[in-house]
Scaffold this active site. Structure first.
Site, PDB file in Angstrom:
ATOM      1  N   ASN A   1       0.846  -1.191   0.000  1.00 55.03           N
ATOM      2  CA  ASN A   1       0.000   0.000   0.000  1.00 55.03           C
ATOM      3  C   ASN A   1       0.884   1.245   0.000  1.00 55.03           C
ATOM      4  O   ASN A   1       0.790   2.114   0.880  1.00 55.03           O
ATOM      5  CB  ASN A   1      -0.917  -0.009   1.223  1.00 55.03           C
ATOM      6  CG  ASN A   1      -2.175   0.809   1.008  1.00 55.03           C
ATOM      7  OD1 ASN A   1      -2.330   1.491  -0.011  1.00 55.03           O
ATOM      8  ND2 ASN A   1      -3.085   0.768   1.968  1.00 55.03           N
TER       9      ASN A   1
ATOM     10  N   HIS B   1      -8.177   3.373   8.546  1.00 45.87           N
ATOM     11  CA  HIS B   1      -8.735   2.087   8.118  1.00 45.87           C
ATOM     12  C   HIS B   1     -10.118   1.835   8.709  1.00 45.87           C
ATOM     13  O   HIS B   1     -10.931   1.136   8.092  1.00 45.87           O
ATOM     14  CB  HIS B   1      -7.800   0.946   8.524  1.00 45.87           C
ATOM     15  CG  HIS B   1      -6.646   0.745   7.593  1.00 45.87           C
ATOM     16  ND1 HIS B   1      -5.458   1.425   7.719  1.00 45.87           N
ATOM     17  CD2 HIS B   1      -6.507  -0.056   6.511  1.00 45.87           C
ATOM     18  CE1 HIS B   1      -4.634   1.045   6.765  1.00 45.87           C
ATOM     19  NE2 HIS B   1      -5.239   0.151   6.006  1.00 45.87           N
TER      20      HIS B   1
END
Length: 509
Positions: free
Chosen positions: A361, A392
């Site tokens: 990521n 998140h």
């Protein structure tokens, strides 16, 4: 990051996207949200090729390219998310209003706070109505949009409220001198290439792409030789001559192939290694520590295939339109990794926790460094991991993973300082140390991330307790005891110079 699962059917009723293609669910064995996701992304590949050819900057004005990218992006999010797409419009408009009205000295903080609060409310709503579900929803695109609006705000802050000498080279490269107009802004936050799952493109890179400067700018920065076939070359009379833009067809189909391969592996192997097995009484009580470690190592590796599939597919969309070009290699081969979200080989074969994290990521790591790590002077690692966890969502498993990650990152630094110098005496011991750190990294990564996949608190804590929290305890020992038992050797002049170069490189990245 909001990527839909491929083996769960939407039973929650939470999904609000189009159901025109729901008739494909039974023959394909996929839920309607998964079908819509795949249809939109593969359609975007074709649209990206058409965008590069028919809407090339030599054919149309930048405004046309902005408008087309915006329109296609809006169609995709409405098709996939229905009324939930209003969240994207709402947050982007609030952020734009802040940029237009607030002082550039504080606007970046206001945008960060506002966007994180808005994203948090959406995360909480999802967890309330669709807990522990993998149904595609607006939280994924909203996470990407949060990165876009906050990075834009900080770039604008760097350009209007900070002195050039206070900026890192990367901040100088991305700074913005004025607030973009509405068409530029909404095209940036909604462009179809990356509206679903990223990768996030920084505003300066996106405007270079729209204006047709990305090929020549990256070619000039690399200063390639005449044989490389770059955007601009010089002949013997020092006249600049145009060269063809590099083709992305090969790299696009390579990424599509590996994306589909990862999807196939995920679908075939997941039923054999479901991470939910760690919740079972028999597994927790009767499986050995080695067996538990091996199982979570395999199950988390398979779980990553879902992300590889989505990120490689998104990367292919960008490259097909010409977005993502990053200059040339020394041999003259075009690089298409400017906005790639993952380097699979470097992640899976990293020799340290940091090496692996840096290649997973990747833009999120860059975003965290850009908005937090480089702008704080105390508790940088902890604050960075906290923002990452909050971004998140609020599943307990995320916080177990990220807090454990912060602990293990500090521990790995202590081990590197105290232990590594003793293995650098010759090639054999150096290779042995690399092999040892490779194995250790794989085990630590599985130990840390199974809770990220599982999401739940008590099952995660229960398994960790039956694994004696052994990596947590070793990490604490490495941080507090190892420096006393094995003090780091004092670096020589050559090592000090290498450390100084490394610091400069980190600031530049």
């Amino acid at each position: 990051m909001g990527i839909p699962s491929m083996n769960r059917v939407d039973e929650s009723g939470y999904y609000d996207g189009s159901r025109v293609f729901s008739w494909l669910s039974e023959p394909l064995g996929l839920s309607v949200d998964q079908i819509n996701f795949l249809l939109s992304q593969f359609s975007a590949v074709g649209a990206a090729f058409a965008f590069r050819y028919y809407l090339h900057n030599s054919r149309v004005a930048p405004e046309t390219r902005h408008g087309a990218a915006l329109l296609l992006g809006l169609i995709m999010v409405v098709f996939c998310f229905g009324r939930q797409a209003l969240h994207l419009a709402c947050l982007s408009s609030i952020s734009y209003a802040i940029l237009m009205t607030a002082s550039p000295k504080i606007s970046q903080r206001l945008v960060l706070i506002t966007s994180m609060l808005y994203l948090s409310l959406v995360h909480i709503k999802r967890q309330y109505y669709s807990y522990n579900s993998y149904t595609l929803d607006i939280s994924g695109p909203l996470m990407v949009l949060t990165q876009k609006v906050t990075s834009l705000a900080f770039s604008l802050h760097d350009g209007l409220a900070r002195k050039p000498e206070d900026l890192t080279p990367f901040q100088k490269q991305q700074l913005i001198r004025k607030v973009p107009n509405p068409l530029e802004y909404y095209s940036y936050v909604f462009h179809f290439h990356a509206v679903m799952v990223g990768p996030t493109v920084l505003f300066a890179d996106y405007t270079d792409f729209i204006n047709g400067k990305h090929f020549s700018k990256r070619s000039i920065e690399e200063k390639p030789s005449k044989e490389t076939g770059t955007e601009t070359l010089e002949d013997e009379s020092n006249c600049v001559i145009a060269a063809p833009e590099p083709s992305a067809v090969t790299i696009v189909f390579q990424k599509l192939f590996f994306s589909l391969l990862c999807a196939g592996l995920f679908v075939k192997l997941t039923p054999m290694f479901l991470v939910t097995r760690v919740k079972g009484e028999d597994f927790v009580e009767n499986t050995s520590l080695f067996g538990k470690t091996f199982f979570i190592l395999v199950s988390t590796t398979i779980a990553r295939m879902k992300y590889y599939h989505a990120w490689l597919l998104a990367d292919a969309i960008c490259n097909a339109s010409g977005l993502g070009f990053n200059g040339y290699t020394a041999s003259g081969k075009a690089k298409w990794d400017l906005i790639s979200n993952v380097d699979i080989l470097k992640f899976e074969f990293g020799l340290s926790l940091r090496d692996s994290i840096d290649n997973w990521n990747k833009f999120t790591n860059r975003w965290l460094r850009f908005v937090v790590y480089e702008r704080t002077s105390r508790f940088q690692t902890v604050l960075t991991y906290c923002l990452s966890a909050m971004w998140h969502g609020f599943y307990p498993g995320y916080y177990i993973t990220f807090l454990g990650g912060a602990l293990c990152t500090l521990a790995s630094r202590a081990v590197r300082r105290s232990v590594r110098p003793f293995f650098l005496k010759n090639r054999a011991t150096h290779r042995f140390y690399d092999a040892l750190t490779f194995i250790t990294t794989r085990i630590v990564m599985a130990y840390l991330t199974f809770s990220f996949v599982l999401l739940e608190f008590w099952p995660s804590i229960r398994l960790l307790a039956h694994m004696y929290f052994w990596i947590h305890l070793l990490s604490l020992a490495a941080i507090f005891l190892l420096p006393k038992l094995l003090p780091p050797p004092k670096p020589n002049k050559e090592q000090l110079e290498q450390q100084r170069t490394s610091v400069i490189g980190n600031r530049s990245s």
